[in-house]
Design an enzyme around this catalytic site. Structure first.
Site, short mmCIF file in Angstrom:
data_model
loop_
_atom_site.label_atom_id
_atom_site.label_comp_id
_atom_site.label_asym_id
_atom_site.label_seq_id
_atom_site.Cartn_x
_atom_site.Cartn_y
_atom_site.Cartn_z
N CYS A 92 10.11 1.18 2.39
CA CYS A 92 10.95 0.04 2.72
C CYS A 92 12.39 0.49 2.90
O CYS A 92 13.15 -0.15 3.61
CB CYS A 92 10.84 -0.99 1.61
SG CYS A 92 11.05 -0.29 -0.01
N GLY A 126 6.25 -6.45 -0.38
CA GLY A 126 5.45 -6.38 0.84
C GLY A 126 6.30 -6.69 2.06
O GLY A 126 7.53 -6.62 2.00
N GLY A 127 5.64 -7.06 3.13
CA GLY A 127 6.33 -7.30 4.39
C GLY A 127 7.08 -8.64 4.38
O GLY A 127 6.78 -9.53 3.57
N LYS A 165 -2.43 -7.70 -8.27
CA LYS A 165 -3.25 -7.82 -7.05
C LYS A 165 -2.80 -6.69 -6.12
O LYS A 165 -1.79 -6.80 -5.42
CB LYS A 165 -3.02 -9.18 -6.39
CG LYS A 165 -4.20 -9.72 -5.63
CD LYS A 165 -4.62 -8.88 -4.45
CE LYS A 165 -3.82 -9.12 -3.20
NZ LYS A 165 -4.09 -8.12 -2.13
N GLU A 184 10.56 -8.27 -2.93
CA GLU A 184 11.08 -7.00 -2.44
C GLU A 184 10.46 -6.80 -1.08
O GLU A 184 9.26 -6.54 -0.97
CB GLU A 184 10.67 -5.84 -3.38
CG GLU A 184 11.19 -5.96 -4.79
CD GLU A 184 12.69 -5.79 -4.93
OE1 GLU A 184 13.36 -5.45 -3.93
OE2 GLU A 184 13.20 -6.03 -6.03
N LEU A 185 11.28 -6.93 -0.04
CA LEU A 185 10.70 -6.97 1.31
C LEU A 185 11.12 -5.76 2.15
O LEU A 185 11.41 -4.71 1.62
CB LEU A 185 11.09 -8.29 1.98
CG LEU A 185 10.77 -9.53 1.13
CD1 LEU A 185 11.23 -10.80 1.82
CD2 LEU A 185 9.28 -9.62 0.82
N TRP A 237 0.79 -1.23 0.00
CA TRP A 237 0.00 0.00 0.00
C TRP A 237 0.82 1.28 0.00
O TRP A 237 0.27 2.36 -0.11
CB TRP A 237 -0.98 0.05 1.18
CG TRP A 237 -0.45 -0.38 2.51
CD1 TRP A 237 -0.71 -1.58 3.13
CD2 TRP A 237 0.42 0.33 3.40
NE1 TRP A 237 -0.03 -1.65 4.34
CE2 TRP A 237 0.66 -0.48 4.53
CE3 TRP A 237 1.04 1.59 3.35
CZ2 TRP A 237 1.47 -0.10 5.59
CZ3 TRP A 237 1.85 1.98 4.41
CH2 TRP A 237 2.05 1.14 5.52
N ASN A 238 2.14 1.18 0.15
CA ASN A 238 2.84 2.44 0.41
C ASN A 238 3.10 3.31 -0.82
O ASN A 238 2.96 4.52 -0.74
CB ASN A 238 4.10 2.21 1.23
CG ASN A 238 5.06 1.26 0.57
OD1 ASN A 238 4.65 0.41 -0.21
ND2 ASN A 238 6.33 1.39 0.85
N GLU A 281 11.36 -3.82 11.71
CA GLU A 281 10.86 -2.74 10.86
C GLU A 281 9.59 -2.15 11.47
O GLU A 281 8.62 -2.87 11.70
CB GLU A 281 10.56 -3.29 9.46
CG GLU A 281 10.20 -2.19 8.48
CD GLU A 281 9.84 -2.72 7.11
OE1 GLU A 281 9.04 -3.67 7.03
OE2 GLU A 281 10.36 -2.17 6.12
P1 NAD Z 1 1.92 -7.02 3.29
O1 NAD Z 1 2.97 -8.05 3.21
O2 NAD Z 1 0.94 -7.08 4.39
O3 NAD Z 1 1.04 -7.00 1.97
C1 NAD Z 1 1.64 -6.83 0.69
C2 NAD Z 1 0.75 -7.46 -0.34
O4 NAD Z 1 0.79 -8.86 -0.15
C3 NAD Z 1 -0.73 -7.06 -0.26
O5 NAD Z 1 -1.25 -6.93 -1.57
C4 NAD Z 1 -1.36 -8.26 0.42
O6 NAD Z 1 -2.70 -8.43 0.11
C5 NAD Z 1 -0.52 -9.38 -0.16
N1 NAD Z 1 -0.52 -10.62 0.61
C6 NAD Z 1 -0.48 -10.76 1.95
N2 NAD Z 1 -0.55 -12.08 2.26
C7 NAD Z 1 -0.61 -12.76 1.10
C8 NAD Z 1 -0.71 -14.15 0.77
N3 NAD Z 1 -0.76 -15.09 1.70
N4 NAD Z 1 -0.75 -14.49 -0.53
C9 NAD Z 1 -0.70 -13.56 -1.48
N5 NAD Z 1 -0.65 -12.23 -1.24
C10 NAD Z 1 -0.58 -11.84 0.05
O7 NAD Z 1 2.72 -5.65 3.25
P2 NAD Z 1 2.12 -4.20 3.36
O8 NAD Z 1 1.81 -4.00 4.81
O9 NAD Z 1 1.09 -3.96 2.33
O10 NAD Z 1 3.39 -3.31 2.94
C11 NAD Z 1 4.35 -2.91 3.82
C12 NAD Z 1 5.58 -3.78 3.68
O11 NAD Z 1 6.06 -3.76 2.35
C13 NAD Z 1 6.73 -3.28 4.51
O12 NAD Z 1 7.31 -4.33 5.22
C14 NAD Z 1 7.72 -2.72 3.51
O13 NAD Z 1 9.04 -2.73 3.92
C15 NAD Z 1 7.46 -3.57 2.32
N6 NAD Z 1 7.85 -2.88 1.09
C16 NAD Z 1 8.97 -3.29 0.44
C17 NAD Z 1 9.39 -2.63 -0.70
C18 NAD Z 1 10.63 -3.08 -1.43
O14 NAD Z 1 10.73 -2.79 -2.59
N7 NAD Z 1 11.54 -3.78 -0.80
C19 NAD Z 1 8.66 -1.57 -1.20
C20 NAD Z 1 7.52 -1.18 -0.52
C21 NAD Z 1 7.12 -1.85 0.62
#
Ligand code: NAD
Length: 495
Positions: A287, A231-232, A178, A253-254, A154-155, A388
């Site tokens: 991130c 994502g996370g 997605k 990318e975490l 979402w960021n 984090e």
């Molecule tokens: P999140 O992991 O909760 O969600 C990210 C995405 O993954 C969402 O679309 C979510 O619906 C999906 N998701 C969650 N569980 C899933 C599953 N079991 N199967 C498939 N999809 C699933 O992360 P968030 O809270 O939306 O974003 C914040 C995190 O993202 C932070 O930890 C941040 O560091 C990371 N981030 C990393 C980068 C990078 O490039 N390294 C960039 C931006 C954000």
């Protein structure tokens, strides 16, 4: 209250309602109020998205399109994004609460991904190699993978969609986006431009819903060839293990816990601005946030004093206002998470020299705001230094010398980014080699480009986005062997 509009999903070139018939609310983080209803996709929606993307992958209209023609389409999409940058930025702000100024900048910059990868589409060349066997001609081709799934957080939703969509399409794949359940609106607007650019039906699809529902169905679907996830870390590990069951290609990318290291030979005023931009820009929800500020002991107090003075001037409030510098936290669960870390830091006994609480300034209204927070006297082994937070929370950690700075900098499970502030040419060149991070900035912080590879060391991820190597993440290599011999030699022996 006026009835909220219901979003549709974009599958196979059609706007459709979720087969579940369910919807959930998306909130505006500045008002804390719901503003639209998002379709809650389920397994059947995931299945029809994959079906549409698979059909499009084999459709001669896309399969046989020359890479040059694909490049033209990508550039057309880039032009449309440029024309609609303002409108896209406004949707982002309404849905994720980040500053309009930053979202507008991101949307004016996003077209570059389509120009760059559009240009690259017809420059992915195979090779002919001097095979070490007589009467054989051999060469390689680089081919697309098939159906790719892009999972977006979402960021910075649309910027992160662009990181994936541009190389995936340039390589000739089809894709299902997605978006995060918290910020689905902008991807749905974005895909209207894909439609207007003239991509064949089903090449780009958007499904909405929760990660554990529609997301899970996508990452485990046998016909999906690749999952590109941002994502996370916990979700990333889960996605990796689930996708492994059908041996999909995965890029991740975490998160990060990046060290921003200030040496005593630096320009202190610049370093302080760099520290602020590393943690308070985007409300710390990046991130690459420089959430650990490592400061050489000899200048520690001066840096902290200047940091506090500058951070105190940060204007909070409506993210649409051009004067606002720190906006709300994007989601309510994230707001609660940030507040829980303030409690953790308090319990760990650090010194809070700024903020340390939710923001109740009148200009913050009902929004989910947290005061810019600075902790000193932090030990790198504490949770506040190791985990984090993803919010406007800075841990200042003192160090004696270069060796200790590098040791502390690397002493986390993450390895996404790092910053160094120094006027020494030796340090500027030698220290990036010693930092375990996918990106190192020297005398600057928080910059990305479509042409600069981006990704994590250690538990910050797998694979690279952006730059020429990104397109390889969406391709596979085929070797073709061709015999020029008049006859087949001894069939019982390998040739
Ligand atoms: P999140 O992991 O909760 O969600 C990210 C995405 O993954 C969402 O679309 C979510 O619906 C999906 N998701 C969650 N569980 C899933 C599953 N079991 N199967 C498939 N999809 C699933 O992360 P968030 O809270 O939306 O974003 C914040 C995190 O993202 C932070 O930890 C941040 O560091 C990371 N981030 C990393 C980068 C990078 O490039 N390294 C960039 C931006 C954000």
């Amino acid at each position: 209250m006026a009835e909220l509009s219901k979003s549709k999903m974009y599958l196979g070139g059609e706007w459709v309602e979720p087969l579940t018939g369910d919807y959930f609310e998306s909130h505006n983080p500045y008002t804390g109020k719901p503003w639209m209803l998002v379709g809650r996709g389920g397994e059947d929606d995931a299945n029809r998205a994959v079906e549409a993307a698979k059909k499009a992958f084999h459709n001669p209209e896309w399969r046989d399109m020359t890479p040059t023609a694909r490049g033209h389409l990508l550039r057309k999409l880039g032009d449309l994004i440029a024309e609609n940058a303002e409108a896209l930025a406004k949707v982002e702000v309404q849905d994720n609460g980040k500053l309009y100024a930053e979202m507008h900048m991101q949307m004016r910059y996003a077209p570059q991904w389509y120009y760059y990868f559009g240009g690259l589409a017809d420059k992915i060349e195979g090779s002919i190699f001097p095979i070490d066997k007589p009467e054989i001609f051999a060469y390689t081709r680089h081919e697309p993978l098939g159906v790719c799934v892009a999972i977006i957080p979402w960021n910075s939703p649309l910027l992160l969609v662009s990181y994936k969509l541009a190389p995936a399409l340039a390589a000739g794949n089809t894709i299902i986006i997605k978006p995060s359940e918290f910020t689905s609106a902008s991807a749905l607007e974005y895909v209207k431009l894909v439609e207007a650019a003239g991509f064949p039906k089903g090449v780009v699809n958007v499904v909405t819903g929760y990660g554990k529902e529609v997301g899970e169905a996508l990452i485990t679907h046998p016909d999906v060839a690749k999952v590109a996830f941002t994502g996370g870390s916990a979700s990333g590990r889960h996605v990796y293990s689930r996708a492994a069951q059908s041996l999909k290609k995965v890029s991740l990318e975490l998160g990060g816990k990046s060290p921003n290291i200030i040496f005593d030979d630096c320009n202190i005023d610049n370093a302080v601005k760099g520290a602020i931009s590393g943690i308070f820009a985007a409300t710390g929800q990046t991130c690459i946030a420089g959430s650990r500020l490592l400061v050489q002991e000899s200048i520690h107090d001066e840096v902290v004093e200047k940091l506090i003075a500058l951070a105190k001037t940060a204007r909070m409030g409506d993210p649409m206002s051009k004067d606002t510098q720190v906006g709300p936290v994007t989601t309510y669960p994230q707001y609660e998470k940030v507040l829980s870390y303030l409690q953790i830091a308090h319990d760990e006994g650090v010194d809070c020299v700024l903020g340390g609480d939710k923001a109740t300034r009148p200009e913050c209204g009902e929004g989910w705001f947290v005061e810019p927070t600075i902790y000193t006297n932090v030990d790198n082994s504490m949770r506040i230094a190791q985990e984090e937070v993803f919010g406007p929370v800075l841990s200042v950690i003192p160090f004696k010398d270069e060796e200790e700075a590098i040791a502390i900098g690397n002493d986390v499970v993450f390895g996404l980014a790092a910053g160094i502030w120094t006027q020494s040419i030796r340090r500027a060149i030698e220290l990036p080699k010693k930092l375990q991070a996918g990106t190192v900035w020297v005398n600057m912080y928080r910059a990305v480009s479509y042409m600069a590879p981006f990704g994590g060391y250690k538990q910050s991820g797998l694979g690279r986005e952006n730059g020429q190597e990104a397109i390889r993440e969406y391709m596979q290599t085929k070797t073709v062997w061709l015999s020029t011999s008049e006859e087949v030699p001894n069939p019982f022996i390998m040739r």
